[in-house]
Write a protein that holds these residues in place. Structure first.
Motif, PDB file in Angstrom:
ATOM      1  N   PHE A 125       0.835  -1.201   0.000  1.00 60.97           N
ATOM      2  CA  PHE A 125       0.000   0.000   0.000  1.00 60.97           C
ATOM      3  C   PHE A 125       0.871   1.253   0.000  1.00 60.97           C
ATOM      4  CE2 PHE A 125      -3.672  -2.239   2.477  1.00 60.97           C
ATOM      5  CZ  PHE A 125      -4.068  -2.887   1.323  1.00 60.97           C
ATOM      6  N   ALA A 126       1.906   1.262   0.822  1.00 59.04           N
ATOM      7  CA  ALA A 126       2.792   2.421   0.901  1.00 59.04           C
ATOM      8  C   ALA A 126       3.468   2.671  -0.443  1.00 59.04           C
ATOM      9  CB  ALA A 126       3.827   2.224   2.004  1.00 59.04           C
ATOM     10  N   LYS A 127       3.873   1.611  -1.101  1.00 64.70           N
ATOM     11  CA  LYS A 127       4.507   1.738  -2.414  1.00 64.70           C
ATOM     12  C   LYS A 127       3.517   2.285  -3.442  1.00 64.70           C
ATOM     13  CE  LYS A 127       7.935   0.470  -5.273  1.00 64.70           C
ATOM     14  NZ  LYS A 127       8.848   1.549  -5.544  1.00 64.70           N
ATOM     15  N   ALA A 128       2.288   1.738  -3.458  1.00 68.03           N
ATOM     16  CA  ALA A 128       1.264   2.215  -4.386  1.00 68.03           C
ATOM     17  C   ALA A 128       0.916   3.678  -4.117  1.00 68.03           C
ATOM     18  CB  ALA A 128       0.013   1.348  -4.278  1.00 68.03           C
ATOM     19  N   ASN A 129       0.966   4.072  -2.855  1.00 71.61           N
ATOM     20  CA  ASN A 129       0.631   5.442  -2.496  1.00 71.61           C
ATOM     21  C   ASN A 129       1.599   6.438  -3.109  1.00 71.61           C
ATOM     22  OD1 ASN A 129       1.072   7.764  -0.114  1.00 71.61           O
ATOM     23  ND2 ASN A 129      -1.032   7.355  -0.760  1.00 71.61           N
ATOM     24  N   GLU A 130       2.846   6.039  -3.313  1.00 67.34           N
ATOM     25  CA  GLU A 130       3.826   6.935  -3.929  1.00 67.34           C
ATOM     26  C   GLU A 130       3.353   7.387  -5.311  1.00 67.34           C
ATOM     27  OE1 GLU A 130       7.613   4.915  -3.886  1.00 67.34           O
ATOM     28  OE2 GLU A 130       7.575   4.729  -1.692  1.00 67.34           O
ATOM     29  N   GLY A 131       2.798   6.454  -6.083  1.00 64.62           N
ATOM     30  CA  GLY A 131       2.262   6.802  -7.401  1.00 64.62           C
ATOM     31  C   GLY A 131       1.026   7.674  -7.309  1.00 64.62           C
ATOM     32  N   TYR A 132       0.181   7.380  -6.341  1.00 62.01           N
ATOM     33  CA  TYR A 132      -1.039   8.147  -6.141  1.00 62.01           C
ATOM     34  C   TYR A 132      -0.702   9.599  -5.803  1.00 62.01           C
ATOM     35  CZ  TYR A 132      -5.566   9.472  -4.112  1.00 62.01           C
ATOM     36  OH  TYR A 132      -6.745  10.094  -3.814  1.00 62.01           O
TER      37      TYR A 132
END
Length: 174
Positions: free
Chosen positions: A7-14
């Motif tokens: 989730f933290a990794k995906a949040n970087e793109g968001y």
């Protein structure tokens, strides 16, 4: 990698594409609160055509109104929502058990030395299962319409729907 780390990794793109979302107003633009189940197969945004900032979405096991009431009150009183749309769904886990079965399972799942202490607390919980999908929707809508805590002027705008997890179709029940 844990799911939380994913989730933290995906949040970087968001965050990189967040843009104008920072200027969304706190109250929902469409003045609606949606109550639905926590079931992972349900995507309210995709299935109802809502986007960030449009609606409050309250999710809990079964999409039960009794559990959502606190959030509905806050949504109406402090954030201006004036319509409530409730969704239950086909193939819901809440159709598969009764309170006494889950209470027994919960008591058995705790260590024996605390079971006696946990028992009374477990016995006080209603998990709000239901044996009939359409009836549960009618009961939840009636609960909201009958609550003195729900704004009177919104009671004519409380509806109940079934979401079909096999087709994605929504059908109004009440």
């Amino acid at each position: 990698m844990s799911v939380a780390a994913e989730f933290a990794k995906a949040n970087e793109g968001y965050v990189k594409s967040f843009g104008a979302k920072s200027s969304l107003a706190l109250p929902p633009a469409r003045k609606v609160v949606i109550i639905t189940c926590m079931d992972a197969r349900i995507d309210p945004a995709a299935s109802l055509g809502i986007k960030e900032g449009d609606a409050h979405v309250i999710r809990n096991a079964g999409g039960r109104a009794q559990e959502a009431l606190r959030s509905v009150i806050i949504s109406q009183q402090l954030l201006g929502t004036r319509e409530v749309v409730l969704f239950h769904h086909t193939d819901c886990g809440m159709l598969t058990f009764k309170d006494d079965v889950l209470r027994a399972k919960l008591k058995e799942s705790v260590k024996a030395d605390v079971r006696e202490a946990v028992g009374p607390a477990v016995d006080q919980i209603s998990f709000l299962p239901f044996p009939d999908l359409e009836q549960s929707i009618k009961e939840d809508v009636a609960f909201l319409k009958g609550s003195p805590l729900v704004l009177e002027e919104t009671k004519s705008k409380i509806t109940g729907w079934v979401y079909d997890v096999y087709s994605g179709k929504v059908t109004q029940v009440v």
